[in-house]
Structure formats: C-alpha cells, structure tokens
Design a protein around this motif. Sequence first.
Motif, PDB file in Angstrom:
ATOM      1  N   GLN A 133      36.815  23.477  42.151  1.00  0.00           N
ATOM      2  CA  GLN A 133      37.916  23.212  41.225  1.00  0.00           C
ATOM      3  C   GLN A 133      38.560  24.517  40.766  1.00  0.00           C
ATOM      4  O   GLN A 133      39.792  24.624  40.664  1.00  0.00           O
ATOM      5  N   LEU A 134      37.736  25.527  40.461  1.00  0.00           N
ATOM      6  CA  LEU A 134      38.251  26.802  39.986  1.00  0.00           C
ATOM      7  C   LEU A 134      39.117  27.504  41.026  1.00  0.00           C
ATOM      8  O   LEU A 134      40.216  27.975  40.717  1.00  0.00           O
ATOM      9  N   LEU A 135      38.629  27.575  42.251  1.00  0.00           N
ATOM     10  CA  LEU A 135      39.279  28.412  43.248  1.00  0.00           C
ATOM     11  C   LEU A 135      40.300  27.673  44.102  1.00  0.00           C
ATOM     12  O   LEU A 135      41.326  28.248  44.474  1.00  0.00           O
ATOM     13  N   VAL A 136      40.043  26.396  44.382  1.00  0.00           N
ATOM     14  CA  VAL A 136      40.910  25.668  45.311  1.00  0.00           C
ATOM     15  C   VAL A 136      41.800  24.662  44.581  1.00  0.00           C
ATOM     16  O   VAL A 136      43.028  24.748  44.650  1.00  0.00           O
ATOM     17  N   ALA A 137      41.177  23.690  43.893  1.00  0.00           N
ATOM     18  CA  ALA A 137      41.961  22.606  43.297  1.00  0.00           C
ATOM     19  C   ALA A 137      42.918  23.103  42.222  1.00  0.00           C
ATOM     20  O   ALA A 137      44.093  22.712  42.201  1.00  0.00           O
ATOM     21  N   ALA A 138      42.437  23.942  41.320  1.00  0.00           N
ATOM     22  CA  ALA A 138      43.291  24.462  40.242  1.00  0.00           C
ATOM     23  C   ALA A 138      43.753  25.882  40.519  1.00  0.00           C
ATOM     24  O   ALA A 138      44.868  26.255  40.175  1.00  0.00           O
ATOM     25  N   GLY A 139      42.884  26.691  41.148  1.00  0.00           N
ATOM     26  CA  GLY A 139      43.219  28.101  41.362  1.00  0.00           C
ATOM     27  C   GLY A 139      44.136  28.386  42.526  1.00  0.00           C
ATOM     28  O   GLY A 139      44.743  29.458  42.585  1.00  0.00           O
ATOM     29  N   LEU A 184      43.764  29.364  45.507  1.00  0.00           N
ATOM     30  CA  LEU A 184      43.514  30.633  46.176  1.00  0.00           C
ATOM     31  C   LEU A 184      43.876  30.545  47.657  1.00  0.00           C
ATOM     32  O   LEU A 184      43.570  29.548  48.319  1.00  0.00           O
ATOM     33  N   SER A 185      44.495  31.590  48.168  1.00  0.00           N
ATOM     34  CA  SER A 185      44.867  31.626  49.584  1.00  0.00           C
ATOM     35  C   SER A 185      44.315  32.883  50.246  1.00  0.00           C
ATOM     36  O   SER A 185      43.854  33.810  49.578  1.00  0.00           O
ATOM     37  N   ALA A 186      44.382  32.920  51.557  1.00  0.00           N
ATOM     38  CA  ALA A 186      43.744  33.982  52.332  1.00  0.00           C
ATOM     39  C   ALA A 186      44.351  35.357  52.074  1.00  0.00           C
ATOM     40  O   ALA A 186      43.680  36.371  52.264  1.00  0.00           O
ATOM     41  N   ASP A 187      45.595  35.415  51.654  1.00  0.00           N
ATOM     42  CA  ASP A 187      46.246  36.708  51.433  1.00  0.00           C
ATOM     43  C   ASP A 187      46.104  37.197  49.995  1.00  0.00           C
ATOM     44  O   ASP A 187      46.750  38.169  49.596  1.00  0.00           O
ATOM     45  N   VAL A 204      37.902  30.449  52.270  1.00  0.00           N
ATOM     46  CA  VAL A 204      39.363  30.529  52.179  1.00  0.00           C
ATOM     47  C   VAL A 204      39.878  31.761  52.918  1.00  0.00           C
ATOM     48  O   VAL A 204      40.966  31.743  53.512  1.00  0.00           O
ATOM     49  N   GLY A 205      39.102  32.857  52.881  1.00  0.00           N
ATOM     50  CA  GLY A 205      39.516  34.089  53.545  1.00  0.00           C
ATOM     51  C   GLY A 205      40.067  35.136  52.607  1.00  0.00           C
ATOM     52  O   GLY A 205      40.640  36.143  53.054  1.00  0.00           O
ATOM     53  N   ALA A 206      39.898  34.948  51.294  1.00  0.00           N
ATOM     54  CA  ALA A 206      40.435  35.875  50.308  1.00  0.00           C
ATOM     55  C   ALA A 206      39.582  37.137  50.207  1.00  0.00           C
ATOM     56  O   ALA A 206      38.432  37.182  50.661  1.00  0.00           O
ATOM     57  N   THR A 207      40.132  38.185  49.592  1.00  0.00           N
ATOM     58  CA  THR A 207      39.385  39.394  49.258  1.00  0.00           C
ATOM     59  C   THR A 207      38.656  39.148  47.943  1.00  0.00           C
ATOM     60  O   THR A 207      39.265  38.704  46.963  1.00  0.00           O
ATOM     61  N   ILE A 208      37.351  39.442  47.921  1.00  0.00           N
ATOM     62  CA  ILE A 208      36.507  39.025  46.799  1.00  0.00           C
ATOM     63  C   ILE A 208      35.924  40.228  46.069  1.00  0.00           C
ATOM     64  O   ILE A 208      35.205  41.048  46.656  1.00  0.00           O
ATOM     65  N   TYR A 209      36.219  40.321  44.769  1.00  0.00           N
ATOM     66  CA  TYR A 209      35.582  41.279  43.880  1.00  0.00           C
ATOM     67  C   TYR A 209      34.667  40.508  42.936  1.00  0.00           C
ATOM     68  O   TYR A 209      34.897  39.325  42.659  1.00  0.00           O
ATOM     69  N   GLY A 210      33.649  41.183  42.424  1.00  0.00           N
ATOM     70  CA  GLY A 210      32.752  40.495  41.499  1.00  0.00           C
ATOM     71  C   GLY A 210      32.079  41.452  40.542  1.00  0.00           C
ATOM     72  O   GLY A 210      31.854  42.618  40.858  1.00  0.00           O
ATOM     73  N   ALA A 212      43.991  41.712  33.385  1.00  0.00           N
ATOM     74  CA  ALA A 212      43.656  42.217  34.723  1.00  0.00           C
ATOM     75  C   ALA A 212      44.321  41.416  35.836  1.00  0.00           C
ATOM     76  O   ALA A 212      44.112  41.710  37.017  1.00  0.00           O
ATOM     77  N   LEU A 213      45.121  40.404  35.486  1.00  0.00           N
ATOM     78  CA  LEU A 213      45.795  39.587  36.486  1.00  0.00           C
ATOM     79  C   LEU A 213      47.035  40.282  37.033  1.00  0.00           C
ATOM     80  O   LEU A 213      47.770  40.970  36.315  1.00  0.00           O
ATOM     81  N   ARG A 214      47.269  40.072  38.296  1.00  0.00           N
ATOM     82  CA  ARG A 214      48.524  40.478  38.913  1.00  0.00           C
ATOM     83  C   ARG A 214      49.610  39.502  38.477  1.00  0.00           C
ATOM     84  O   ARG A 214      49.330  38.377  38.067  1.00  0.00           O
ATOM     85  N   HIS A 215      50.855  39.921  38.551  1.00  0.00           N
ATOM     86  CA  HIS A 215      51.937  38.965  38.316  1.00  0.00           C
ATOM     87  C   HIS A 215      51.820  37.849  39.354  1.00  0.00           C
ATOM     88  O   HIS A 215      51.612  38.114  40.535  1.00  0.00           O
ATOM     89  N   SER A 216      51.923  36.620  38.918  1.00  0.00           N
ATOM     90  CA  SER A 216      51.654  35.380  39.655  1.00  0.00           C
ATOM     91  C   SER A 216      50.179  35.040  39.639  1.00  0.00           C
ATOM     92  O   SER A 216      49.741  34.100  40.277  1.00  0.00           O
ATOM     93  N   GLY A 217      49.365  35.796  38.856  1.00  0.00           N
ATOM     94  CA  GLY A 217      47.935  35.565  38.779  1.00  0.00           C
ATOM     95  C   GLY A 217      47.562  34.394  37.889  1.00  0.00           C
ATOM     96  O   GLY A 217      48.334  33.954  37.042  1.00  0.00           O
ATOM     97  N   ARG A 218      46.325  33.882  38.097  1.00  0.00           N
ATOM     98  CA  ARG A 218      45.816  32.740  37.338  1.00  0.00           C
ATOM     99  C   ARG A 218      44.423  33.059  36.791  1.00  0.00           C
ATOM    100  O   ARG A 218      43.591  33.627  37.514  1.00  0.00           O
ATOM    101  N   LEU A 219      44.189  32.691  35.540  1.00  0.00           N
ATOM    102  CA  LEU A 219      42.880  32.864  34.905  1.00  0.00           C
ATOM    103  C   LEU A 219      42.211  31.507  34.763  1.00  0.00           C
ATOM    104  O   LEU A 219      42.726  30.623  34.080  1.00  0.00           O
ATOM    105  N   GLY A 220      41.048  31.337  35.421  1.00  0.00           N
ATOM    106  CA  GLY A 220      40.282  30.099  35.327  1.00  0.00           C
ATOM    107  C   GLY A 220      39.096  30.291  34.397  1.00  0.00           C
ATOM    108  O   GLY A 220      38.209  31.102  34.661  1.00  0.00           O
ATOM    109  N   MET A 221      39.064  29.543  33.311  1.00  0.00           N
ATOM    110  CA  MET A 221      38.013  29.665  32.300  1.00  0.00           C
ATOM    111  C   MET A 221      37.102  28.450  32.392  1.00  0.00           C
ATOM    112  O   MET A 221      37.578  27.318  32.421  1.00  0.00           O
ATOM    113  N   PHE A 222      35.770  28.701  32.411  1.00  0.00           N
ATOM    114  CA  PHE A 222      34.881  27.552  32.592  1.00  0.00           C
ATOM    115  C   PHE A 222      33.583  27.665  31.817  1.00  0.00           C
ATOM    116  O   PHE A 222      32.622  26.969  32.092  1.00  0.00           O
TER     117      PHE A 222
END
Length: 338
Positions: A129-135, A137-140, A163-169, A226-236
């Motif tokens: 839900q965080l990354l796909v349904a609401a977030g 997220l795409s490969a680029d 998904v193929g995204a670049t992942i930081y953690g 810390a979001l880029r413009h067009s960024g989304r913050l998912g809080m859970f």
Amino acid sequence: MKQVTITGHGGPEKLQVRESPDPMPGAGELRVRVRATGINFADILARKGLYPDAPKTPCVVGYEVSGTVDAVGAGVDSGWVGQDVFGLTRFGGYSDTVVAPLGQMFAKPAKLSHEQAAAIPVNYLTAWQLLVAAGSLSADETVLIHNAGGGVGLAAIDVARHVGATIYGTASAGKHEFLKGRGLHQAIDYRTQDWPRELHKLTEGRGVELISDPIGGNHWKKSYKALRHSGRLGMFGISVVTESGLMGPLKLLKAVSGMPLFNPVSLMNDNRGVFGVNMGHMWHETAKIRGWMEKLLAGVEQGWVRPHVDRTWPLAQAGEAQSYIESRGNIGKIVLIP
C-alpha cells in the motif's frame, strides 16, 4: 486454548498466558490451529496503552497467524478442513487457536514455512500500500525507507526492488551489510549520521520521490523536507511515542505536538503529497486486500517476496519477544510459536 493476555497497561510483565474455551467458528468463518503468530509494533503500543484501536484490557492482540484449519462455520466449504492457511485476525492472534472470516484467510504457499507465512500479511500488505497502491513508485524513481531493518522495512525493500526503483534506507550500522544483500542501494546510519544531510549528498540535492516513515512526531517534518518536487511522504506509524520518558497518554500528546501541519496551499506550491496507511482500518476493504495479496502471492512464487524471520519465541515468552523488538535488535520479523 492458550492465549497471551494483556492484563493491564505497562511493561512486558503485563503479558500473561491464560486458558480459555476453544472458539467455535460462526457463519463464514474458519477455525485455525495456529502454528505461528506475527508480532507487530502495534501490539507493543497496545500493551503500553498507546494504541487507540486496541480492545480494553484484559485483551488478546495479534493481527496475523499461520496454521491449519480444523473446523468451519456455516456456509464454508468443508474442504478447507485440514488445509494450511495464513492471514489476518482482528486481534486475538496471540493464541494457539483463532477464528477468522474466510475472506481474511489465504492458502499457505507450500514453499513457505508457517513462520514465513505469518511474516507476510501485515508487513507486505503495508509495504504494498505504501509503495505501490498509494505511493505510485516507479522504476525511474528513488525511495527512502526508514527503519529499513524492520519487518515492514524489509518488505518495502522487496517491493521497491521488484518495481526497479533506487532504494535508500536508514538503519543502525550493524544491519547495513545484510540490508545491502537484500537489495538496498545505500544505507544511512541514523544513529551516527545526520540522515537528511547524507540523503542530500546521495541525491545531489534533489531529494527522493517517496519516503516511508513509521517514526512520527517531528521526524515527519524532516522527511517532508527531504522530498523531491513531485515527492510523496507515506506515514504509517508513530514509534516515537515509546521513546519519551513520559507516562501513558502524555507520550502521545508529546508526539502529536511535534507533528507537522500540512497546508493544502503549501502542498500545491511544493508539488508534494502526503498520505497515511493503517492496515487496522482496512477491514471493510476485503476485495482490495485480497487483490493486493494475490499480487504478493504471485511474488512468492516468482521469488521476489522473501519474508525473513529474525527469531521465533514460544508463546509464553511474548514479553521477551516484544522487548527484543523494542531494543531494535531485530532484522525482519519476530514470530511467536504456540
């Protein structure tokens, strides 16, 4: 049956094993002899009196189990008896026997152990839900996963990797090597590094398109910035409430007082979005949940859904298991074995 009961609000000593009559399945329900029960941070908050959705004490919590069906209620095909299943429980999961609606249960993949199956429902559905349904997220795009070593964190790595995204953690240094082996591209030690500054360097000042944040309080302000413009913050989640030395509701009050107030105009001007995820408020969306789970079960067969169980504990040692999670020593899921 045996259950771990929260006898009152407080420390791990408030968890006690008690016996109760075996439940009988009602219409549309299955009865499951539990082989494994997943622990979630919400269970710890409930024990501390910091989870508004929890039943009044004494109560039995637990959102997910895996086991074998031994009885069915009216309207349910008797062919389910003897089948291994896993799924969601609306509390009551800290038990060796549960009843649950058929719509919340799924056939357990043969390639998964009961412990692995119990690690899927809450963590992977939340991550999806965080990354796909609401977030979306795409490969680029790039994503920052806070608490990347936790159960939802590892599930989010699996989903983002698919998904193929670049992942930081963010995670403590001792977990970095393991997380990189799971697919994390860059790890930030939140204990010794200023993570917003490090992320700024890693993204050359752009920020990331998506952030998943279970910490809450003032931390959400840092994530939003810390979001880029067009960024989304998912809080859970609001795990920060356990870090205060205050008592009971005062912990929640302190956490809430530090939360950001998102203004629609500033969101438009910043070209950013915010959203929240709470699987405990999705019980009425059975069709949607089953649709997400079908995609995750396909991921199990394809090999990109890889539930990782850090440790298992006997049901009677639920307090020790919760303390281990609070110490942030775990990587992935902690599971109880009846």
